[in-house]
Design a protein around this motif. Structure first.
Motif, mmCIF file in Angstrom:
data_model
loop_
_atom_site.group_PDB
_atom_site.id
_atom_site.type_symbol
_atom_site.label_atom_id
_atom_site.label_comp_id
_atom_site.label_asym_id
_atom_site.label_seq_id
_atom_site.Cartn_x
_atom_site.Cartn_y
_atom_site.Cartn_z
ATOM 1 N N ASP A 229 94.044 52.102 -34.223
ATOM 2 C CA ASP A 229 92.664 51.900 -35.150
ATOM 3 C C ASP A 229 92.480 50.480 -35.155
ATOM 4 O OD1 ASP A 229 92.951 54.627 -35.463
ATOM 5 O OD2 ASP A 229 93.721 54.449 -37.569
ATOM 6 N N HIS A 230 91.165 50.026 -35.186
ATOM 7 C CA HIS A 230 90.739 48.684 -35.335
ATOM 8 C C HIS A 230 89.510 48.645 -36.614
ATOM 9 C CE1 HIS A 230 92.695 48.219 -31.399
ATOM 10 N NE2 HIS A 230 91.677 48.539 -30.997
ATOM 11 N N ALA A 231 89.536 47.588 -37.085
ATOM 12 C CA ALA A 231 88.530 47.413 -37.917
ATOM 13 C C ALA A 231 87.346 46.575 -37.490
ATOM 14 C CB ALA A 231 89.129 46.646 -39.438
ATOM 15 N N SER A 232 86.297 46.897 -38.058
ATOM 16 C CA SER A 232 85.151 46.102 -37.539
ATOM 17 C C SER A 232 83.969 46.048 -38.882
ATOM 18 C CB SER A 232 84.397 46.526 -36.447
ATOM 19 O OG SER A 232 83.327 45.758 -36.232
ATOM 20 N N LEU A 233 83.263 45.130 -38.926
ATOM 21 C CA LEU A 233 82.393 44.879 -39.926
ATOM 22 C C LEU A 233 80.974 45.562 -39.784
ATOM 23 C CD1 LEU A 233 83.140 41.596 -41.823
ATOM 24 C CD2 LEU A 233 84.037 43.605 -42.376
ATOM 25 N N VAL A 234 80.286 45.992 -40.482
ATOM 26 C CA VAL A 234 78.949 46.583 -39.976
ATOM 27 C C VAL A 234 78.044 46.577 -41.002
ATOM 28 C CG1 VAL A 234 77.646 48.627 -38.785
ATOM 29 C CG2 VAL A 234 80.170 48.606 -38.415
ATOM 30 N N PRO A 235 76.934 45.976 -40.787
ATOM 31 C CA PRO A 235 75.744 46.024 -42.068
ATOM 32 C C PRO A 235 75.307 47.417 -42.288
ATOM 33 C CG PRO A 235 75.203 44.500 -40.087
ATOM 34 C CD PRO A 235 76.213 45.504 -39.709
ATOM 35 N N GLU A 236 75.091 47.549 -43.387
ATOM 36 C CA GLU A 236 74.623 49.291 -43.664
ATOM 37 C C GLU A 236 73.507 49.524 -43.076
ATOM 38 O OE1 GLU A 236 75.458 50.132 -47.812
ATOM 39 O OE2 GLU A 236 73.211 51.013 -47.831
ATOM 40 N N ASP A 237 72.464 48.745 -42.891
ATOM 41 C CA ASP A 237 71.324 49.034 -42.286
ATOM 42 C C ASP A 237 71.520 49.405 -40.670
ATOM 43 O OD1 ASP A 237 68.407 49.190 -42.184
ATOM 44 O OD2 ASP A 237 68.366 47.443 -40.677
ATOM 45 N N GLU A 238 72.568 48.900 -39.828
ATOM 46 C CA GLU A 238 72.738 49.256 -38.630
ATOM 47 C C GLU A 238 73.557 50.823 -38.762
ATOM 48 O OE1 GLU A 238 74.441 46.223 -36.354
ATOM 49 O OE2 GLU A 238 75.541 47.788 -35.016
ATOM 50 N N LEU A 239 74.358 50.780 -39.700
ATOM 51 C CA LEU A 239 75.101 52.012 -39.793
ATOM 52 C C LEU A 239 74.482 53.235 -40.102
ATOM 53 C CD1 LEU A 239 78.187 52.350 -39.970
ATOM 54 C CD2 LEU A 239 78.310 52.034 -42.424
ATOM 55 N N ASP A 240 73.385 52.999 -41.143
ATOM 56 C CA ASP A 240 72.559 54.167 -41.302
ATOM 57 C C ASP A 240 71.283 54.501 -40.535
ATOM 58 O OD1 ASP A 240 74.525 54.588 -43.275
ATOM 59 O OD2 ASP A 240 73.378 53.990 -44.888
ATOM 60 N N CYS A 241 70.657 53.337 -40.114
ATOM 61 C CA CYS A 241 69.406 53.447 -39.644
ATOM 62 C C CYS A 241 69.398 53.121 -38.151
ATOM 63 C CB CYS A 241 68.352 52.558 -40.357
ATOM 64 S SG CYS A 241 68.229 52.722 -42.160
ATOM 65 N N GLY A 242 70.556 52.687 -37.320
ATOM 66 C CA GLY A 242 70.533 52.705 -36.127
ATOM 67 C C GLY A 242 70.173 53.696 -35.356
ATOM 68 N N ALA A 243 70.523 54.909 -35.527
ATOM 69 C CA ALA A 243 69.910 56.176 -34.855
ATOM 70 C C ALA A 243 68.879 56.645 -35.150
ATOM 71 C CB ALA A 243 71.140 57.129 -35.526
ATOM 72 N N VAL A 244 68.002 56.107 -36.183
ATOM 73 C CA VAL A 244 66.801 56.748 -36.235
ATOM 74 C C VAL A 244 65.725 55.851 -36.162
ATOM 75 C CG1 VAL A 244 67.572 58.672 -37.562
ATOM 76 C CG2 VAL A 244 67.173 56.846 -38.750
ATOM 77 N N ARG A 245 66.066 54.349 -36.328
ATOM 78 C CA ARG A 245 65.345 53.267 -36.256
ATOM 79 C C ARG A 245 65.643 52.035 -35.187
ATOM 80 N NH1 ARG A 245 64.500 51.334 -41.790
ATOM 81 N NH2 ARG A 245 65.777 49.493 -41.268
ATOM 82 N N PRO A 246 65.728 52.369 -33.947
ATOM 83 C CA PRO A 246 66.575 51.563 -33.143
ATOM 84 C C PRO A 246 65.644 50.260 -32.897
ATOM 85 C CG PRO A 246 65.848 53.740 -31.945
ATOM 86 C CD PRO A 246 65.104 53.356 -33.343
#
Ligand SMILES: [Zn+2]
Ligand SMILES: [Zn+2]
Length: 204
Positions: free
Chosen positions: A54-71
């Protein structure tokens, strides 16, 4: 960075020092970093497809939630009619709008205290754990409507393919009140639970 074609998040494996592509179903923990930070940033722990740790990484919320619908503009596809590279964003925005107009969210979960299907964006996930036979994933999701945490049992596809939803959701009746930081406690709770089933309106 999110790859909207393959629905994978691009992380880095510190053991092999290589980039790895991890689907949402490989996430194990999602927690928003404290503070009023804008945009919000989440710490994601994922099961590494390269080394198995298991590894940890930081992800902005926008990328986490919108990356799939707003490339982003860096994602392009070749238009076979014109032979030109064109941005994916327009294509995806059209599809997303069509689905949203039908009342179809990219991700959903069953909120047990409310007895309702609710939007369940990746930033609302808290803990995830696959079943021992790896056929399903147990998820603890924080409801944006009532703030309760529910436990659902979902398919990998339910997590990894936006706008696809299991036709039947399995959930633990009542709200999960265990300490959210503990994956072990969540696993114990998950496997000692009895799951109820609810048919959703979403076909395959
Ligand atoms: Zn690794
Ligand atoms: Zn709720």
């Amino acid at each position: 960075m999110f790859d909207p074609i393959r629905n994978r998040f691009r992380f880095r494996c510190p053991a092999t020092e290589r980039p790895v592509d991890a689907p949402l179903s490989s996430f194990r923990l999602v927690e928003r970093l404290p503070g009023p930070g804008h945009p919000a940033v989440h710490r994601v722990v994922f099961a590494c497809p390269a080394c198995g740790d298991d590894h940890a990484s930081l992800v902005p919320e926008d990328e986490l939630d919108c990356g799939a619908v707003r490339p982003g503009p860096e994602h392009v596809f070749v238009n076979l009619q014109t032979g030109r590279s064109e941005p994916l964003a327009d294509e995806f925005a059209d599809t997303a709008q069509r689905e949203l107009r039908r009342g179809n969210w990219p991700w959903t979960f069953y909120c047990a205290p409310e007895h309702q299907v609710r939007p369940g964006y990746p930033s609302r996930l808290r803990l995830l754990s696959p079943t021992p036979d790896r056929s399903l994933v147990g998820v603890a999701v924080h409801c944006s409507t009532c703030a309760a945490v529910s436990i659902n049992l979902v398919s990998y596809r339910h997590l990894d393919q936006p706008f696809f939803h299991d036709p039947v959701v399995r959930y633990v009746d009542g709200s999960f009140d265990g300490p959210l930081a503990s994956l072990e406690r969540f696993r114990d709770e998950l496997w000692s639970s009895r799951f109820d089933e609810e048919r959703t309106d979403f076909g395959a």
